[in-house]
Design an enzyme around this catalytic site. Structure first.
Site, PDB file in Angstrom:
ATOM      1  N   LYS A  86       0.877  -1.174   0.000  1.00 17.22           N
ATOM      2  CA  LYS A  86       0.000   0.000   0.000  1.00 17.22           C
ATOM      3  C   LYS A  86       0.914   1.223   0.000  1.00 17.22           C
ATOM      4  CE  LYS A  86      -1.974   3.020   2.003  1.00 17.22           C
ATOM      5  NZ  LYS A  86      -1.828   4.447   1.656  1.00 17.22           N
ATOM      6  N   CYS A 111      13.475  10.898   7.084  1.00 16.26           N
ATOM      7  CA  CYS A 111      13.464  10.435   8.476  1.00 16.26           C
ATOM      8  C   CYS A 111      14.845  10.550   9.112  1.00 16.26           C
ATOM      9  CB  CYS A 111      12.974   8.997   8.541  1.00 16.26           C
ATOM     10  SG  CYS A 111      13.906   7.893   7.467  1.00 16.26           S
TER      11      CYS A 111
HETATM   12  P1  NAP Z   1       2.283   8.268   7.550  1.00 16.40           P
HETATM   13  O1  NAP Z   1       1.290   9.350   7.487  1.00 16.40           O
HETATM   14  O2  NAP Z   1       2.523   7.570   8.833  1.00 16.40           O
HETATM   15  O3  NAP Z   1       1.849   7.211   6.439  1.00 16.40           O
HETATM   16  C1  NAP Z   1       2.641   6.104   6.103  1.00 16.40           C
HETATM   17  C2  NAP Z   1       1.765   5.100   5.376  1.00 16.40           C
HETATM   18  O4  NAP Z   1       0.807   4.514   6.283  1.00 16.40           O
HETATM   19  C3  NAP Z   1       0.927   5.702   4.259  1.00 16.40           C
HETATM   20  O5  NAP Z   1       0.888   4.770   3.200  1.00 16.40           O
HETATM   21  C4  NAP Z   1      -0.410   5.886   4.922  1.00 16.40           C
HETATM   22  O6  NAP Z   1      -1.482   6.005   4.042  1.00 16.40           O
HETATM   23  C5  NAP Z   1      -0.497   4.622   5.740  1.00 16.40           C
HETATM   24  N1  NAP Z   1      -1.441   4.657   6.862  1.00 16.40           N
HETATM   25  C6  NAP Z   1      -1.874   5.724   7.570  1.00 16.40           C
HETATM   26  N2  NAP Z   1      -2.686   5.316   8.581  1.00 16.40           N
HETATM   27  C7  NAP Z   1      -2.780   3.961   8.494  1.00 16.40           C
HETATM   28  C8  NAP Z   1      -3.470   2.964   9.255  1.00 16.40           C
HETATM   29  N3  NAP Z   1      -4.208   3.276  10.320  1.00 16.40           N
HETATM   30  N4  NAP Z   1      -3.327   1.676   8.876  1.00 16.40           N
HETATM   31  C9  NAP Z   1      -2.570   1.333   7.825  1.00 16.40           C
HETATM   32  N5  NAP Z   1      -1.888   2.237   7.075  1.00 16.40           N
HETATM   33  C10 NAP Z   1      -1.990   3.539   7.405  1.00 16.40           C
HETATM   34  O7  NAP Z   1       3.704   8.779   7.064  1.00 16.40           O
HETATM   35  P2  NAP Z   1       4.028   9.678   5.799  1.00 16.40           P
HETATM   36  O8  NAP Z   1       3.473  11.041   6.023  1.00 16.40           O
HETATM   37  O9  NAP Z   1       3.641   8.973   4.536  1.00 16.40           O
HETATM   38  O10 NAP Z   1       5.638   9.697   5.848  1.00 16.40           O
HETATM   39  C11 NAP Z   1       6.369  10.534   6.699  1.00 16.40           C
HETATM   40  C12 NAP Z   1       6.790   9.818   7.963  1.00 16.40           C
HETATM   41  O11 NAP Z   1       7.515   8.638   7.628  1.00 16.40           O
HETATM   42  C13 NAP Z   1       7.751  10.613   8.813  1.00 16.40           C
HETATM   43  O12 NAP Z   1       7.410  10.489  10.178  1.00 16.40           O
HETATM   44  C14 NAP Z   1       9.107   9.953   8.555  1.00 16.40           C
HETATM   45  O13 NAP Z   1      10.040  10.111   9.590  1.00 16.40           O
HETATM   46  C15 NAP Z   1       8.705   8.534   8.387  1.00 16.40           C
HETATM   47  N6  NAP Z   1       9.735   7.793   7.652  1.00 16.40           N
HETATM   48  C16 NAP Z   1      10.520   6.898   8.336  1.00 16.40           C
HETATM   49  C17 NAP Z   1      11.523   6.202   7.671  1.00 16.40           C
HETATM   50  C18 NAP Z   1      12.404   5.218   8.383  1.00 16.40           C
HETATM   51  O14 NAP Z   1      13.045   4.439   7.699  1.00 16.40           O
HETATM   52  N7  NAP Z   1      12.463   5.213   9.692  1.00 16.40           N
HETATM   53  C19 NAP Z   1      11.718   6.412   6.305  1.00 16.40           C
HETATM   54  C20 NAP Z   1      10.906   7.312   5.637  1.00 16.40           C
HETATM   55  C21 NAP Z   1       9.906   7.993   6.330  1.00 16.40           C
HETATM   56  P3  NAP Z   1      -1.873   7.503   3.552  1.00 16.40           P
HETATM   57  O15 NAP Z   1      -0.781   7.967   2.667  1.00 16.40           O
HETATM   58  O16 NAP Z   1      -3.125   7.363   2.809  1.00 16.40           O
HETATM   59  O17 NAP Z   1      -2.028   8.351   4.776  1.00 16.40           O
END
Ligand code: NAP
Ligand code: MG
Length: 476
Positions: free
Chosen positions: A175, A285
């Site tokens: 997804k 991140c």
């Molecule tokens: P996000 O809002 O947490 O979303 C991540 C993914 O999860 C998206 O595909 C989102 O769908 C989905 N999602 C949201 N709620 C969900 C639920 N309840 N159940 C299942 N899936 C769900 O993060 P983002 O805004 O896309 O990315 C930014 C964040 O990612 C930052 O906090 C960053 O630090 C973190 N990140 C971490 C790493 C690492 O390796 N540690 C790497 C890259 C990014 P939607 O798009 O439709 O909301």
């Protein structure tokens, strides 16, 4: 308008009810693609296909060498389609296309090669001590893997999330984030072209809770969940998984610290520190968004940092000369602006940067004078904003760095070998870079302490998570 559909059971298809959503190009702020909006029916179909491909199909029963050939072919096809993969990420989320063409697409392709090599070269342990029994470990693929990816590195993270489970013989439903559907769709189409059987690698588009993401992680057929995204969503997924005892790896947010000691080589430390906050407009991140500089060099460091930050070029991400593209969305832009406004409210001063005027652009921003409790110093901003503060002793520097709810990355700059080792050991972060930033060894553990995540990915950590290790005890 371009169009992206789901890839389910070897077919590119729209949602059963025909629903769609739009992907907005953050440079023009206009929709550029129409995307199939997946619901329960599409998740059901994708997981069913993945389950059939796992239980009845050839993929888990192939030798690792056979799977390796297909994964290598996929990597080759990705390189053949590098322009299109890069264009889709740039249009979806505004990353400068030069970054994609000079590294990211190749890195994503090599994620498949590396995972395939890892699985192929790995060997099960044999325990030879018992005279009456032959005892060995077998690494069985776990089953259907749900992979949920973020938008900030759509291609890098999308490939990273699926390559290892596929190489170890699992089947996958990915997804992608709603902001970046384009590259994942093409990657799954290329997998079919590479000879991957239908149902092995599925992509379902949609949103989080009550939509494709939520239905996917709740699905009873899912055996593993690998998630990269925010800590809040990671915690929510972890709760859902706990009810069914499904193992999760969570790669979540960060608030990396950067310690610059007085003996650092500033010709290395300044450009590296600039890169480690402004890459991808700070939407990484791994960024080090808190910089602590030892007092004797504080003024010189800040002056050189500001000069280099101001030299970065903001602009159209399709222009190869652009360093910083726009912020991904209105929502994220508003969030970053909220933090810009919080800086004077919390007693800090912005030396350079701020809103760039038209559109979702934010200039590389440097803030000083903030107390450690300030919002901009504690919370993940996910934008080009850095807080710089002085420190005196090594202990004080380490304590400041470790005083965070997150623990994904940290960097330190010094020319003293004793200090490099001892400080690296004391920093509570999943990756510590010394005199550099961003270099990834994909066999090394990748993950975070505290709110930055659960579990580790990379190398044999992948094997341990995406398989069920089984002990086989055989009497002679
Ligand atoms: P996000 O809002 O947490 O979303 C991540 C993914 O999860 C998206 O595909 C989102 O769908 C989905 N999602 C949201 N709620 C969900 C639920 N309840 N159940 C299942 N899936 C769900 O993060 P983002 O805004 O896309 O990315 C930014 C964040 O990612 C930052 O906090 C960053 O630090 C973190 N990140 C971490 C790493 C690492 O390796 N540690 C790497 C890259 C990014 P939607 O798009 O439709 O909301
Ligand atoms: Mg999101």
């Amino acid at each position: 308008m371009e169009r992206f559909d789901h890839v389910i059971d070897g077919q590119v298809r729209p949602s059963a009810d025909g629903r769609t959503f739009e992907s907005v190009n953050p440079h023009t702020r206009e929709p550029w693609a129409e995307v199939a909006l997946g619901g329960r029916a599409e998740v059901e179909a994708a997981v069913e296909a993945a389950s059939r491909a796992f239980h009845q199909g050839s993929w888990p029963r192939m030798t690792t060498g056979e799977r390796r050939q297909i994964l290598y072919r996929l990597a080759d096809l990705m390189l053949e389609h590098r322009q299109e993969l890069a264009r889709r990420d740039t249009m979806d989320m505004g990353k400068p296309i030069s970054r994609l063409l000079n590294g990211e697409v190749a890195g994503a392709a090599s994620n498949f090669r590396l995972a395939a090599d890892e699985a192929d070269l790995d060997h099960a342990e044999v325990y030879p001590k018992d005279a009456d029994h032959h005892i060995y470990t077998q690494y069985d693929p776990a089953g259907v893997v749900a992979a949920v990816a973020p938008w900030n590195f759509a291609l890098t993270m999308g490939s990273w999330k699926v390559a290892a489970p596929l190489a170890w013989g699992n089947t996958v439903v990915l997804k992608p984030a709603e902001q970046s559907p384009g590259s994942a769709t093409l990657m799954a189409e290329l997998a079919l072209e590479a000879g991957m059987p239908p149902g092995v690698f599925n992509v379902v588009h949609g949103f989080g809770p009550g939509s494709a993401g939520g239905f996917l992680v709740e699905h009873p057929e899912v055996a593993r969940i690998t998630f990269t995204g925010s800590s809040e969503v990671g915690a929510a997924i972890s709760k859902v998984a706990a009810d069914r005892l499904v193992p999760v790896t969570l790669e979540c947010g960060g608030k990396g610290a950067n310690l610059v000691f007085a003996d650092a080589d500033l010709d290395v430390a300044v450009p590296s520190s600039v890169r480690s906050i402004y890459s991808n407009s700070g939407q990484v991140c791994l960024v080090t968004s808190r910089v602590y500089v030892q007092r004797p060099i504080f003024d010189e460091f800040v002056a050189r940092f500001v000069e280099q930050a101001e030299a970065l070029r903001l602009g159209d991400p399709m222009d190869p000369a652009t360093d910083l593209g726009p912020i991904v969305s209105q929502e994220q832009y508003d969030k970053v602006c909220g933090y810009l406004d919080s800086i004077p409210e919390d007693g800090g001063k912005i030396l350079t940067g701020g809103r760039a005027g038209d559109g979702w652009y934010v200039r590389p921003t440097v803030a000083i004078g903030l107390p450690p409790a300030a919002r901009a110093c504690r919370e993940e901003i996910f934008g080009p904003v850095v807080c710089v503060a002085p420190f005196d002793t090594e202990d004080e520097g380490v304590n400041l760095a470790n005083d965070s709810d997150y623990g994904l990355t940290a960097t330190l700059y010094t020319q003293d070998l004793r200090r490099a080792h001892q400080v690296a050991e004391r920093l509570r972060a999943g990756t510590v870079w010394v005199n550099t930033w961003g270099v990834r060894e994909r066999k090394a553990p990748f993950g975070g302490y505290k709110l930055s995540g659960v579990g580790r990915e990379g190398g044999h950590f992948h094997r341990d998570f995406f398989t069920e290790p089984k002990a086989i005890v055989m009497r002679y």
